[in-house]
Design a protein around this motif. Structure first.
Motif, PDB file in Angstrom:
ATOM      1  N   ARG A 155      -8.604   3.375   9.107  1.00 17.01           N
ATOM      2  CA  ARG A 155      -9.603   2.849   8.157  1.00 17.01           C
ATOM      3  C   ARG A 155      -9.602   1.330   8.095  1.00 17.01           C
ATOM      4  O   ARG A 155     -10.293   0.752   7.268  1.00 17.01           O
ATOM      5  N   ARG A 156      -8.768   0.727   8.920  1.00 14.26           N
ATOM      6  CA  ARG A 156      -8.617  -0.737   8.940  1.00 14.26           C
ATOM      7  C   ARG A 156      -8.205  -1.275   7.568  1.00 14.26           C
ATOM      8  O   ARG A 156      -8.673  -2.313   7.118  1.00 14.26           O
ATOM      9  N   ASN A 157      -7.319  -0.532   6.918  1.00 15.69           N
ATOM     10  CA  ASN A 157      -6.774  -0.907   5.618  1.00 15.69           C
ATOM     11  C   ASN A 157      -5.326  -1.343   5.845  1.00 15.69           C
ATOM     12  O   ASN A 157      -4.422  -0.513   5.946  1.00 15.69           O
ATOM     13  N   ALA A 158      -5.129  -2.655   5.930  1.00 16.14           N
ATOM     14  CA  ALA A 158      -3.809  -3.197   6.251  1.00 16.14           C
ATOM     15  C   ALA A 158      -2.778  -2.863   5.172  1.00 16.14           C
ATOM     16  O   ALA A 158      -1.605  -2.640   5.480  1.00 16.14           O
ATOM     17  N   TRP A 159      -3.193  -2.840   3.922  1.00 12.70           N
ATOM     18  CA  TRP A 159      -2.251  -2.552   2.844  1.00 12.70           C
ATOM     19  C   TRP A 159      -1.738  -1.126   2.933  1.00 12.70           C
ATOM     20  O   TRP A 159      -0.538  -0.880   2.792  1.00 12.70           O
ATOM     21  N   LEU A 160      -2.634  -0.198   3.171  1.00 11.24           N
ATOM     22  CA  LEU A 160      -2.232   1.202   3.277  1.00 11.24           C
ATOM     23  C   LEU A 160      -1.317   1.412   4.484  1.00 11.24           C
ATOM     24  O   LEU A 160      -0.295   2.094   4.383  1.00 11.24           O
ATOM     25  N   ALA A 161      -1.663   0.800   5.607  1.00  9.01           N
ATOM     26  CA  ALA A 161      -0.835   0.920   6.812  1.00  9.01           C
ATOM     27  C   ALA A 161       0.531   0.285   6.596  1.00  9.01           C
ATOM     28  O   ALA A 161       1.563   0.859   6.965  1.00  9.01           O
ATOM     29  N   GLY A 162       0.571  -0.880   5.986  1.00 10.86           N
ATOM     30  CA  GLY A 162       1.837  -1.566   5.754  1.00 10.86           C
ATOM     31  C   GLY A 162       2.742  -0.819   4.789  1.00 10.86           C
ATOM     32  O   GLY A 162       3.957  -0.703   5.017  1.00 10.86           O
ATOM     33  N   VAL A 163       2.164  -0.297   3.733  1.00 12.99           N
ATOM     34  CA  VAL A 163       2.963   0.461   2.761  1.00 12.99           C
ATOM     35  C   VAL A 163       3.501   1.740   3.397  1.00 12.99           C
ATOM     36  O   VAL A 163       4.659   2.111   3.184  1.00 12.99           O
ATOM     37  N   GLY A 164       2.684   2.412   4.210  1.00 13.48           N
ATOM     38  CA  GLY A 164       3.142   3.621   4.888  1.00 13.48           C
ATOM     39  C   GLY A 164       4.318   3.345   5.815  1.00 13.48           C
ATOM     40  O   GLY A 164       5.309   4.071   5.808  1.00 13.48           O
ATOM     41  N   VAL A 165       4.223   2.266   6.598  1.00 16.45           N
ATOM     42  CA  VAL A 165       5.327   1.902   7.499  1.00 16.45           C
ATOM     43  C   VAL A 165       6.561   1.510   6.699  1.00 16.45           C
ATOM     44  O   VAL A 165       7.690   1.886   7.049  1.00 16.45           O
ATOM     45  N   ALA A 166       6.380   0.774   5.611  1.00 17.46           N
ATOM     46  CA  ALA A 166       7.516   0.327   4.802  1.00 17.46           C
ATOM     47  C   ALA A 166       8.257   1.511   4.182  1.00 17.46           C
ATOM     48  O   ALA A 166       9.494   1.574   4.234  1.00 17.46           O
ATOM     49  N   VAL A 167       7.526   2.444   3.611  1.00 18.87           N
ATOM     50  CA  VAL A 167       8.163   3.613   2.987  1.00 18.87           C
ATOM     51  C   VAL A 167       8.886   4.449   4.044  1.00 18.87           C
ATOM     52  O   VAL A 167      10.026   4.877   3.838  1.00 18.87           O
TER      53      VAL A 167
END
Length: 120
Positions: free
Chosen positions: A76-88
């Motif tokens: 979805r080109r949502n950097a926040w969602l992608a970053g939070v998913g990788v971080a968790v």
């Protein structure tokens, strides 16, 4: 013979199962096909490693959910969602830290920064 299990084990089993189902639904939804979510859930039911993970009480269901959120964020080109998913995912298991390299390789600077900030 029935085996007595503590309430915490049953709660963990329920939460892990829900996390795996949500992850496979999300992965199926990212396929863009109308039958994607149903196919994802069917494949989960037929997966022996998923059942083994549930029986052993491992955290893999939550890692799978976090990685599915990261994939959905990237699609979805949502950097926040992608970053939070990788971080968790990286906080639960060490191996997903390698996805930071992928984000950097793809020049997803904002998602990589969110992941690093989330881990920190």
């Amino acid at each position: 013979m029935l085996q007595w299990r503590p309430l915490t084990f049953n709660a963990w089993l329920l939460l892990s199962s829900a996390a795996m189902m949500a992850a496979m639904y999300l992965v199926g939804a990212t396929s863009g096909r109308s039958y994607g979510p149903a196919l994802g859930l069917l494949l989960l039911l037929l997966s022996v490693p998923a059942l083994t993970t549930l029986y052993a009480g491992q955290v893999n269901g939550f890692v799978l959910l976090a990685l599915a959120v990261a994939v959905a964020g990237l699609q979805r080109r949502n950097a926040w969602l992608a970053g939070v998913g990788v971080a968790v995912a990286a906080m639960l298991k060490v191996t997903p830290v390698l996805l930071l390299g992928y984000l950097l390789w793809r020049r997803q600077w904002q998602a990589a920064a969110v992941a690093v900030a989330g881990i920190a």
